[in-house]
Design an enzyme around this catalytic site. Structure first.
Site, PDB file in Angstrom:
ATOM      1  N   ASP A  20      27.830  75.671  21.981  1.00  0.00           N
ATOM      2  CA  ASP A  20      26.617  76.031  22.712  1.00  0.00           C
ATOM      3  C   ASP A  20      25.433  76.017  21.747  1.00  0.00           C
ATOM      4  O   ASP A  20      25.600  75.886  20.532  1.00  0.00           O
ATOM      5  CB  ASP A  20      26.793  77.423  23.325  1.00  0.00           C
ATOM      6  CG  ASP A  20      25.779  77.713  24.426  1.00  0.00           C
ATOM      7  OD1 ASP A  20      25.399  76.780  25.148  1.00  0.00           O
ATOM      8  OD2 ASP A  20      25.373  78.873  24.561  1.00  0.00           O
ATOM      9  N   GLU A  28      20.858  72.344  20.877  1.00  0.00           N
ATOM     10  CA  GLU A  28      19.720  71.459  21.183  1.00  0.00           C
ATOM     11  C   GLU A  28      18.964  70.973  19.920  1.00  0.00           C
ATOM     12  O   GLU A  28      18.334  69.921  20.040  1.00  0.00           O
ATOM     13  CB  GLU A  28      18.728  72.198  22.099  1.00  0.00           C
ATOM     14  CG  GLU A  28      19.242  72.454  23.488  1.00  0.00           C
ATOM     15  CD  GLU A  28      20.259  73.584  23.540  1.00  0.00           C
ATOM     16  OE1 GLU A  28      21.174  73.523  24.367  1.00  0.00           O
ATOM     17  OE2 GLU A  28      20.151  74.513  22.717  1.00  0.00           O
ATOM     18  N   ASP A  63      21.975  77.330  31.518  1.00  0.00           N
ATOM     19  CA  ASP A  63      21.798  78.686  32.034  1.00  0.00           C
ATOM     20  C   ASP A  63      21.074  78.649  33.377  1.00  0.00           C
ATOM     21  O   ASP A  63      19.863  78.877  33.467  1.00  0.00           O
ATOM     22  CB  ASP A  63      21.013  79.530  31.027  1.00  0.00           C
ATOM     23  CG  ASP A  63      21.792  79.772  29.751  1.00  0.00           C
ATOM     24  OD1 ASP A  63      23.026  79.638  29.772  1.00  0.00           O
ATOM     25  OD2 ASP A  63      21.165  80.096  28.724  1.00  0.00           O
TER      26      ASP A  63
END
Length: 865
Positions: free
Chosen positions: A428, A431, A548
């Protein structure tokens, strides 16, 4: 202050208008020195007039290369003549091979042509001369920090792709700006750039065909779609890019599914997933200790809801530091006992690992520091950000030692003998996400001011017994040189660029391109800068959670568009949204509907945020019923799903299909993104409105069959209303002409499911024919030693089973029931000449049910007459 803001806004608006006007006055390029050998065309491009230098310095000399790589694929690249401008490294994106053929340019499905002054080019379909890409209406601009290329579009285009976004599947084509710059985007808001970047679009033109255009460029960009000024008002698509080169791959199709397969040839085929990965997964950010996790597993069992895989978010870590364990709340003995309990029952366990490593006193950081694998600032010090544990360092994925470092940390922490014996991993925050606002000059202050890491919950004794669980879980017991100083290789990026605040500003929702991520002037170990490679950080995987999301009906709805984008367009088929939503408090009705819809995502996981209410499926009776029903359907269909997924890993043929992929000439399907096909056979049409107990669905001109009853429904290319659809039900239909292999019954785990025999559902088309397939393997091995690829064909009353039969299993490799849907009369059944009257026919439903025994270990034939 307010007046100053207005003044600044006016100045900015004037600047933008001036820049736009200046762009149209740019001279473009002129062509010289054309060479063409029938397979590859090359030419030189030189600036055709005075440089305009609007967002950087114009590159005066470029070169063009056009390759007819395959019959359906054309490659066009425009790059600087010296090859100094950054290009995506081959190590990250291996280029597809080209078929050498001296006559390719005269036989290819696509044809390249160009105008020499000012330079522009067209791509047309050879068979029809239809233009699919035309840059003649606007000059090419190729500057040090800005590239612009515009192509014409049809008057009413049907465009898909250009993600990641949460907008409709078919893109709006007026005043659209889609920004590609990876961003940690809580709530996945529509109209903004999200977690990933996919610079590819499909242009679907109905009977004229579909083509795809992929731009291989990892720089930030705005892709604009709109209409030109003036009375003409022609549609266009325009690339506005912060750097790199124009490296295009054109895919001829002509069907949408063929474009998808051709795109897979360029970007690579997705990896196969384990059979168990298609089961139900449960996670939550906020499980307070190992007992809490174990209790969720126990409660699923007590509720009779099949749970395949339990997950743990960052809660298990010591102070949110990766490769650590909270010894008070998640002690190793309890964690090992939990995993052993799951494995003993053929269930699985997954945890999260973030890429950011806590800066300071922990072993993972010290080893990374010693091996020099972290991103560096200009002064050579380790670059610091702030993420969950507070101040963090970030692995440099271009460093030659980073993969070995990362592998070793996994080996140490997830040691099956001493550590946590996980079955898979969740990556996770890649980015890369950085909580600290630009310029993040004081990450220690950010950590202090924002209370990082968050305070853990109080330690508690194990509060109550869990029957059947181990004793451990029971109460009481920036210079553009490499770091070594050598000069950069070619294609690594031009010097002298503003890597923090480029002159052209893409519409990044976070503002500065360095905000909430890594500074874009950081230099990787191989000399590449983060400005060019940001969109590559953490993107070399093919399993995807949609981020999310929120527990809202709108997000439930657009999750359908998102899964279709990833599976059918971007070749990332293992995709799913957080079922019932991540942020906010889900309602019982929405969670029940989502439990049903989520069963038809490839990746099926319930997950939510620490601030929201608990939303495991067993929390409400209606949701429990919905989940049981949905999982029962999914598991019976799991081999059909597994087969469709395997097909995509072999050919790129999508596991999920928008309706226009199956009916490409039906204009009424082009905008549909609330229904979809799972594989080629199963039409999924969920209820999508709050409080509704009916849903209006579109049935193309074809024969369909109700999944639950087998009743035939003649589609007429029109909407029909499905009435009385409770929250524990989802409308499903089989498409005529398909044979669907199913397990005879569901099971509590996928291991038990694989022991079930098969059934065949033969869904006749209007001519009375059908076909299908079944792929079998052991469901787990990375290298499969034995597989079966079985074909089913029903024609003129004969069912033929053929193919490859290498997978052998002691049980469950037989078909025990056959259902023929759309059959119009009773019959006898012959199996190799032996009469078998063990059959039933429902004249009202036109459904024939036959008890059979067809072994899936070799070819066979059954005649129905």
């Amino acid at each position: 202050m307010f007046g100053r803001t207005l003044a600044l806004a006016a100045v900015f608006a004037t600047t933008v208008l001036s820049a736009a006007a200046s762009l149209e006055e740019c001279p473009g390029y002129k062509v010289s020195n054309v060479r063409d050998n029938g397979h590859t065309l090359k030419a030189d491009l030189r600036l055709a007039g005075k440089a305009c230098n609007v967002y950087g310095e114009d590159i005066r000399q470029l070169k063009l290369r056009v390759e007819y790589q395959t019959h359906e694929r054309l490659h066009v690249i425009i790059e600087d003549s010296k090859e100094d401008v950054y290009q995506v490294p081959e190590s990250v994106f291996p280029r597809p091979e080209s078929e050498e053929n001296d006559s390719a340019s005269t036989k290819s499905a696509l044809k390249f042509s160009m105008t020499q002054k000012p330079f522009s080019f067209k791509v047309t379909r050879r068979a029809t001369d239809e233009v699919i890409f035309d840059t003649s209406n606007s000059p090419l601009i190729f500057e040090s920090q800005y590239l612009r290329l515009r192509t014409s579009l049809p008057d009413e285009p049907n465009l898909y792709g250009l993600g990641e976004h949460s907008d409709p599947l078919r893109l709006q084509t007026e005043d659209l700006v889609t920004t590609l710059w990876n961003r940690d985007a809580f709530g996945i808001p529509p109209g903004t750039n999200l977690y990933g970047s996919h610079p590819v679009y499909y242009d679907h033109r109905g009977r004229s065909g579909t083509h795809g255009v992929f731009l291989l460029n990892s720089n930030g960009m705005d892709v604009k779609v709109g209409s030109e000024d003036g009375d003409n008002g022609k549609k266009y698509l325009e690339y506005n890019i912060l750097g790199g080169v124009l490296d295009f791959y054109f895919m001829a199709g002509p069907t949408p599914k063929e474009v998808a397969s051709q795109y897979a040839e360029v970007v690579g085929l997705p990896a196969m997933m384990p059979y168990w990965g298609f089961g139900l997964h449960q996670c939550r950010y906020g499980y307070r200790d190992a007992f809490n996790v174990a209790e969720v597993v126990y409660n699923y069992s007590q509720a009779g809801i099949p749970l395949e895989t339990m997950w743990t978010d960052i809660d298990y870590m010591d102070g949110r530091k990766v490769f650590t364990l909270d010894s008070k709340r998640f002690p190793i003995d309890e964690m090992r006992a939990l995993v052993e309990y799951l494995h003993d029952r053929n269930q699985h366990y997954i945890v999260m690992v973030d890429p950011a490593v806590s800066y300071g006193d922990n072993d993972a950081f010290e080893r990374g520091k010693t091996q020099d694998v972290f991103m560096k600032s200009k002064d050579g010090a380790i670059y610091k950000g702030a993420v969950w544990p507070g101040v963090t360092a970030f692995p440099d994925w271009f460093h030659p030692g980073t993969q070995d470092y990362w592998n070793n940390e996994f080996k140490l922490f997830f040691d099956p003998e001493k550590g946590i014996d996980i079955d898979a991993l969740w990556i996770d925050m890649n980015e890369a996400s950085n909580f600290c606002d630009w310029p993040c000059s004081d990450p220690e202050g950010w950590e202090r001011d924002h209370d990082l890491p968050p305070a853990p919950p109080p330690v508690r004794p194990i509060p109550r017994p869990l029957p059947g669980f181990p004793d451990k879980l029971q109460p009481g017991s920036v210079r553009l040189v490499k770091r070594d100083g050598t000069r950069l290789r070619s294609k690594a990026g031009l010097p002298g660029r503003d890597l923090i605040d480029p002159p052209y500003r893409i519409q990044n929702e976070a503002g500065s391109i360095s905000n909430k991520t890594l500074n874009t002037d950081l230099v990787h170990a191989n000399g590449l800068v983060e400005y060019d490679t940001h969109n590559l950080y953490g993107t070399m995987l093919t399993k995807y959670r949609l981020g999310d999301n929120l527990s809202e009906w709108s997000q439930y709805r657009f999750s359908i568009s998102q899964i279709l984008q990833f599976a059918a367009i971007y070749q990332v088929p293992m995709v799913g949204a957080d079922v019932c939503g991540f942020g906010g408090n889900v309602t019982e009705e929405l969670c029940a509907r989502w439990a049903m819809l989520g069963a038809f995502y490839p990746f099926y996981r319930n997950h939510n945020d620490i601030a929201g209410r608990d939303q495991e499926f067993y929390r409400w009776e209606s949701v429990t019923e919905a989940a049981r029903t949905a999982i029962g359907i999914r598991y019976k269909l799991l081999d059909y799903i597994y087969t469709a997924f395997h097909r995509q890993t072999q050919s790129g043929d999508p596991v999920l299909n928008p309706l226009f992929y199956i009916y490409p000439e039906d204009e009424d399907t082009f905008a549909i993104d609330l229904q979809f096909f799972y594989g080629d056979a199963l039409l999924v049409s969920p209820v999508t409105e709050e409080g509704a107990t009916s849903v209006e669905i579109y049935l193309p001109d074809d024969i369909f069959y109700d999944y639950y009853t087998g009743e035939p429904i003649e589609g007429k290319g029109d909407l029909i209303t499905m009435e009385n659809v409770p929250i524990t039900h989802i409308p499903l239909h089989f498409r005529g002409g398909q044979i669907v292999p199913m397990r005879a019954d569901s099971a509590n785990t996928t291991t038990e499911l694989r022991k079930q025999p098969f059934e065949l559902v033969i869904c006749l088309d209007r001519e009375g024919n059908a076909e299908g397939s079944l792929y079998l393997d052991d469901g787990d091995s990375l290298e499969q030693p034995h597989t079966s690829e079985i074909n089913f064909e029903y024609h003129n009353g004969v069912l033929k089973v053929s193919g490859k039969f290498d997978f052998q299993n002691e049980e469950a490799l037989e078909i025990k029931n056959i259902f023929v849907l759309g059959y119009k009369q009773d019959m006898n059944v012959q199996d190799k000449g032996n009469m078998n009257k063990d059959s039933q026919y429902d004249a009202r439903l036109k459904k024939l049910a036959i008890k059979a025994k067809i072994l899936l270990t070799g070819p066979s034939e059954m005649t129905l007459h």
